[in-house]
Design a protein around this motif. Sequence first.
Motif, mmCIF file in Angstrom:
data_model
loop_
_atom_site.group_PDB
_atom_site.id
_atom_site.type_symbol
_atom_site.label_atom_id
_atom_site.label_comp_id
_atom_site.label_asym_id
_atom_site.label_seq_id
_atom_site.Cartn_x
_atom_site.Cartn_y
_atom_site.Cartn_z
ATOM 1 N N TYR A 85 6.300 5.483 10.804
ATOM 2 C CA TYR A 85 6.060 3.998 10.320
ATOM 3 C C TYR A 85 6.760 2.968 10.969
ATOM 4 N N THR A 141 -2.146 -0.030 3.194
ATOM 5 C CA THR A 141 -1.412 1.257 3.721
ATOM 6 C C THR A 141 -1.405 2.157 2.658
ATOM 7 N N ARG A 185 3.509 3.783 14.502
ATOM 8 C CA ARG A 185 2.047 3.335 13.761
ATOM 9 C C ARG A 185 1.564 2.283 14.664
#
Length: 283
Positions: free
Chosen positions: A99, A115, A103
């Motif tokens: 994350y 998300t 990403r």
Amino acid sequence: MLSEEALSWKMTNGLTFAMLYQRCSAGTLDIEVIIPALVSTKVMGALRFVGPAFQTALEEVKRDYPFLNMSQTFVITTDNVVEEYTCGESSDIEIAEYYYTRRQTCPIDGQDCWTLFILSGCTNSIAGQQRFANGVNKVLMASGVTSAYQTDKSSFPTLLSSVITQSSPIFLATFLKLIQLYQWEHVTIVTEIGGLSKGYESGARGIYRLISSVTPQIQVTFIPVSLTGPVNVSVLNNILDRFAASSRVMILAADSLPANKLLIQARMRGMTDGSYVSGIVSV
């Protein structure tokens, strides 16, 4: 073969994305889906089991809701499997690392970008993943109730569960709608009796009563069996003989290990070449 993950995706998530579609009809909404995934075949909900259902769902969402620009990423998490056919423990460390450092799909969150975290299946240790999603204020969707954490909305307000009980009219109607969609006229229901959970038998009987009551009539054969513990091959063959004699569509309600015994024997008999359909109700 249809798994509960696939059915859950088509029912709950399909409705969710339809609602999103209505809200963003004036423009495009980017949706990033992050899926913590285990890879061991010993783990229920492992990637190679549920991956095809997720991929099919993604394709259908893109087809049915063109205003939703949706992507999904499987983040491989640590396997820590104690016994075969148990839920596996997975870590939130890999999720945090992905994350914050890897990403790229949705780097700036806002009105035009959502998300979601979606659990791929069964896991004993999801508290860390739920705490992480809660900490970054992102929705985490789960399709199981294998942990008390998955029902704790007070501690995890961003948790969204797609679970429905086996006695729910929605759950029972799913199988009826599937049968009517493909116009199957003969169906066999095989259910585990006893075993780890009595819920399989009650759920299977609920499906049987509903399917038997509709018009035009659907021919239903109900086979209660005990597959827990050592089972002779002749017992498995007898079940499959009764199934093949009555229909080509089977709804099997049983725990994963007993269900595997029957399905492996079906494969050895050449019954997994596409000539037969198996819908599995398991946890």
